[in-house]
Design a protein around this motif. Structure first.
Motif, PDB file in Angstrom:
ATOM      1  N   GLY A 116     -30.069  10.971 -25.843  1.00 24.57           N
ATOM      2  CA  GLY A 116     -29.337  12.145 -26.306  1.00 24.57           C
ATOM      3  C   GLY A 116     -30.207  13.048 -27.160  1.00 24.57           C
ATOM      4  N   ASP A 117     -31.015  12.428 -28.041  1.00 26.19           N
ATOM      5  CA  ASP A 117     -31.931  13.218 -28.868  1.00 26.19           C
ATOM      6  C   ASP A 117     -32.932  13.975 -27.991  1.00 26.19           C
TER       7      ASP A 117
ATOM      8  N   ALA B 254     -27.442   0.787 -26.596  1.00 19.36           N
ATOM      9  CA  ALA B 254     -26.851   1.853 -27.420  1.00 19.36           C
ATOM     10  C   ALA B 254     -27.948   2.660 -28.105  1.00 19.36           C
ATOM     11  N   ASP B 255     -28.998   1.983 -28.579  1.00 23.10           N
ATOM     12  CA  ASP B 255     -30.122   2.692 -29.192  1.00 23.10           C
ATOM     13  C   ASP B 255     -30.812   3.581 -28.161  1.00 23.10           C
TER      14      ASP B 255
ATOM     15  N   GLU C 113     -29.475   4.904 -25.487  1.00 23.03           N
ATOM     16  CA  GLU C 113     -28.608   6.046 -25.188  1.00 23.03           C
ATOM     17  C   GLU C 113     -28.716   7.106 -26.280  1.00 23.03           C
ATOM     18  N   GLU C 114     -28.783   6.677 -27.542  1.00 21.39           N
ATOM     19  CA  GLU C 114     -28.916   7.626 -28.647  1.00 21.39           C
ATOM     20  C   GLU C 114     -30.225   8.404 -28.546  1.00 21.39           C
ATOM     21  N   GLU C 115     -31.316   7.687 -28.257  1.00 20.00           N
ATOM     22  CA  GLU C 115     -32.611   8.348 -28.146  1.00 20.00           C
ATOM     23  C   GLU C 115     -32.639   9.310 -26.949  1.00 20.00           C
TER      24      GLU C 115
ATOM     25  N   GLU D   5     -39.901  12.317 -29.240  1.00 21.76           N
ATOM     26  CA  GLU D   5     -38.642  11.749 -28.749  1.00 21.76           C
ATOM     27  C   GLU D   5     -38.859  10.885 -27.504  1.00 21.76           C
TER      28      GLU D   5
END
Length: 275
Positions: A206-207, A199-200, A202-204, A185
């Motif tokens: 969160g992961d 946005a990508d 931020e998603e990563e 991750e």
């Protein structure tokens, strides 16, 4: 208001009946407090969460002289919600207490029923989860992740979601595999930072946090408590930097990163010597 009500409100030993009467008086539409009258479940909910954290903070600091007051503030939140529910014809405080009592009796047959107390903590945990699963089914919650409260702090909710999934076998067999996932991750976060959108990224991120929560669960660490402790340590050490700078007649804004980093190491060394 009746003399009985006034007597109870001003009785220093009135206990819970006194608190319930005070709450009723505060919400009285004709003679109560305008602010209290205007409140709703939604407006009070943030205060409820805040008070729970203040209880946890007092415990974390071992501020036992403060804990009584913080627990009282938290109790008042339950009383406030129950009063509004009573006014709406939903339930009252006594229903809340009875519901909790019924739940505890049902979930502890080895204490209040005929089951034996001679079983391991692990078996008691399995029994507890079986009872809770039956309760969820009775409420019509059919999905494994149903009724994990959305309003929980995100880190706490992540752990609860993972625990639910683990009960049906959806889990890493050991923590080493989760640690390997952490490295994966981190790599994906770096890739998103360098080549993808915000946005990508931020998603990563969160992961990454979700995997951190999973590591905590596998290691039986309470992540909220661990992070609170890290926050307290950072605060303590930065205040140590400020104290050392003050002794030099300086402030942080008069210093630079190299000096503050050196002072940080000095504070850590002081802690080791004192520890």
């Amino acid at each position: 208001m009746s003399n009985d009500s006034d007597t109870l409100v001003h009785d220093p030993k009135g206990g819970l009946p006194r608190l319930l009467e005070i709450m009723r008086r505060l919400r009285d539409p004709e003679t109560g407090c305008p602010w209290d009258i205007e409140q709703s479940f939604a407006t009070i909910a943030p205060y409820t969460i805040e008070e729970a954290y203040e209880v946890a903070d007092a415990i974390e600091r071992e501020a036992w002289d403060e804990l009584k007051g913080e627990l009282g503030d938290l109790l008042f939140q339950s009383v406030f919600h129950a009063q509004m529910a009573d006014e709406a014809g939903l339930f009252d405080f006594h229903d809340v207490a009875d519901t909790m009592s019924d739940k505890m009796v049902a979930r502890h047959p080895h204490v209040f029923g005929d089951q034996s107390r001679d079983k391991s903590a692990e078996q008691q945990t399995r029994d507890w989860e079986s009872v809770k699963a039956a309760e969820r089914a009775a409420r019509g919650a059919s999905g494994v992740l149903d009724d994990v409260a959305v309003g929980l702090p995100a880190l706490l909710r992540a752990v609860k979601l993972q625990k639910r999934a683990a009960r049906v076998g959806f889990d890493w067999p050991n923590v080493d595999q989760v640690l390997a996932k952490l490295s994966e991750e981190v790599g994906e976060l770096v890739e998103a930072r360098d080549h993808k959108t915000h946005a990508d990224m931020e998603e990563e991120f969160g992961d990454l946090l979700f995997v951190i929560a999973n590591i905590a669960r596998h290691l039986k660490i309470e992540p909220e408590g661990a992070l609170r402790a890290a926050n307290a340590k950072f605060t303590r050490r930065f205040q140590g930097i400020e104290a050392k700078l003050s002794a030099m007649g300086k402030r942080p804004e008069d210093s630079d990163l190299a000096q503050m980093d050196a002072l940080w190491d000095a504070v850590k060394a002081d802690e080791r010597e004192q520890g």
